[in-house]
Scaffold this motif. Sequence first.
Motif, mmCIF file in Angstrom:
data_model
loop_
_atom_site.group_PDB
_atom_site.id
_atom_site.type_symbol
_atom_site.label_atom_id
_atom_site.label_comp_id
_atom_site.label_asym_id
_atom_site.label_seq_id
_atom_site.Cartn_x
_atom_site.Cartn_y
_atom_site.Cartn_z
ATOM 1 N N PHE A 13 0.707 -0.992 -0.013
ATOM 2 C CA PHE A 13 -0.006 0.017 0.018
ATOM 3 C C PHE A 13 0.861 1.148 -0.134
ATOM 4 O O PHE A 13 0.571 2.200 0.531
ATOM 5 N N ALA A 14 2.335 1.144 -0.589
ATOM 6 C CA ALA A 14 3.012 1.930 -0.455
ATOM 7 C C ALA A 14 2.549 3.371 -0.821
ATOM 8 O O ALA A 14 2.878 4.638 -0.479
ATOM 9 N N GLN A 15 1.717 3.447 -2.147
ATOM 10 C CA GLN A 15 1.187 4.742 -2.774
ATOM 11 C C GLN A 15 0.200 5.407 -1.911
ATOM 12 O O GLN A 15 0.179 6.765 -1.803
ATOM 13 N N SER A 16 -0.739 4.896 -1.230
ATOM 14 C CA SER A 16 -1.518 5.332 -0.262
ATOM 15 C C SER A 16 -0.947 5.844 1.041
ATOM 16 O O SER A 16 -1.722 6.795 1.582
ATOM 17 N N VAL A 17 0.005 5.317 1.673
ATOM 18 C CA VAL A 17 0.501 5.775 2.809
ATOM 19 C C VAL A 17 2.044 6.449 2.749
ATOM 20 O O VAL A 17 2.516 6.595 3.672
#
Length: 516
Positions: free
Chosen positions: A89-93
């Motif tokens: 979920f790197a893009q979201s966090v």
Amino acid sequence: MRRLLTLIVLIATAGALFAAWMHPRVIDPRNIGWLLDGHDRGQSAIGFAAYLAGGGWPSLHNALLSAPEGTSLLLTDSIPLLGLLLGPFAQSVAGMQFVGAWLFACVVLQLLFAWALVRPHAPDMLSAWFGAVLLAAMPMLFNRFGHASLCAQWLILWALWIYVEPRRAERPLWWVAALGVAALVHSYLLLMVASIWAGWLLRQMGAPGRVRTLGEAAATIGLVALLLAGQGVFGGGFLSTGTYGAFPMALDAWWNPANPSYSALLPSSPEDHGRGFEGLNYLGAGVMLAVAVAAVTRKAALRHLLWLVPGFVVLGVIAVGPQPLWWGKPVVTLHVTPWLIDALDPVRAGGRLFWPATYVLTYACVVGVMALRRATLVLAAAVAIQAVDLAPMLAAIRATSARADDPTVFTRTRDPRWPGLIARATRVDFTPADPFVDLQVMEEVTWRAVRAKRPVGFTYTARVSAKSRARLAAERAAFERGEVAPGHLVIVQDGKLPPALRGRAVRIDGVTLVGP
């Protein structure tokens, strides 16, 4: 319904303990500024953010820091376990911090495992609650506020929970889980969990099926070794710091806070930074009351814990080190050969290795008190005394998170030119390569670079690989000749410039730099 109510009460208790220890707003993942204050927890947040920005998942390699070689999440104390869980979920966090949430989770898990350990021995729910609070709210936990990964002391309680119930301990998957998670949190915690597992293995050596037990142990060690290898532990060519023995546990650590401002009821030797911090195993006046009562009454049947003693002796010898301390002063100084100093460098902060023994002592004494007719009264008194004794410690530590009330992210690098400079750079470097010249400036600039997805040549890590050391030395030599690689933004930490670069240097927010 009863179990649900118990869970609610325990989580509420954990929330109260956390609020006494940390400002509640540190849990907000968007709240960054309180971490960039020049302490190790800031580097933990930076390492994790760089890992997410670098897109390295599912590996645990961090390509943006110590570039171009990179480093690992383990070496920035950035909790590899969280990297594996949140990497998808790197893009979201992106740009968030999870240090505060991790700290809260550690307190919750600490209390839940403490409850699971003491409840079977408690005569009633109230005595179980007092016992769980006493076992969970340990000074060693609160004292590690600067190192989020080392606040996972619930791993010690988890291992002890496995150990005390033979039906659990006989199932190797329980040990694989505890050791595997510890390997993905911190190497010191892995050693602590392993010491409890070793006690179980030793206990089994006289039982039928020991050949099978040894086979399962070998397989478990292999799996854990693979986890460590995946984090670059064995292939970095790391050099010894030569500092083993500088951060020991004192012989009087159980009753000496080693910090006069940490105890309201008991005297303390003068503060000695690394020794008083790394080696802190202080029980607190309340736990000491429980120890005294349990020692006098000797009610608990806990002989099975004696199998843990050999492992704790080994950890204790490493923790005390070559210069045993008493009341802050050396008792004797033993000669240690350089090869042994180098061999023990991976556990140079050895004082912390005695935590499992301190937890087991506390657990045994709490259970011993629970065998008394007036257990609830004694435990209530112990919790009250512990709260009074540790109140100054909690107040001092909570003050370090007071900045969480301020939404400001940057206090040392406020100039609006910083984003443009970093955006134009192909890499951000710091020279000399020393994290202790001004760690707060280093953290703020590195956070800016990570947010812009710019690689950083030097960062603060637990270990620096031989390859990185050689590169940094070559870059420093080039800098002293007046050479800077094209596109590099160099932060000159000591402000000293070779003649050839003085015309290119500028000062922003009191920081000397050579722009790209």
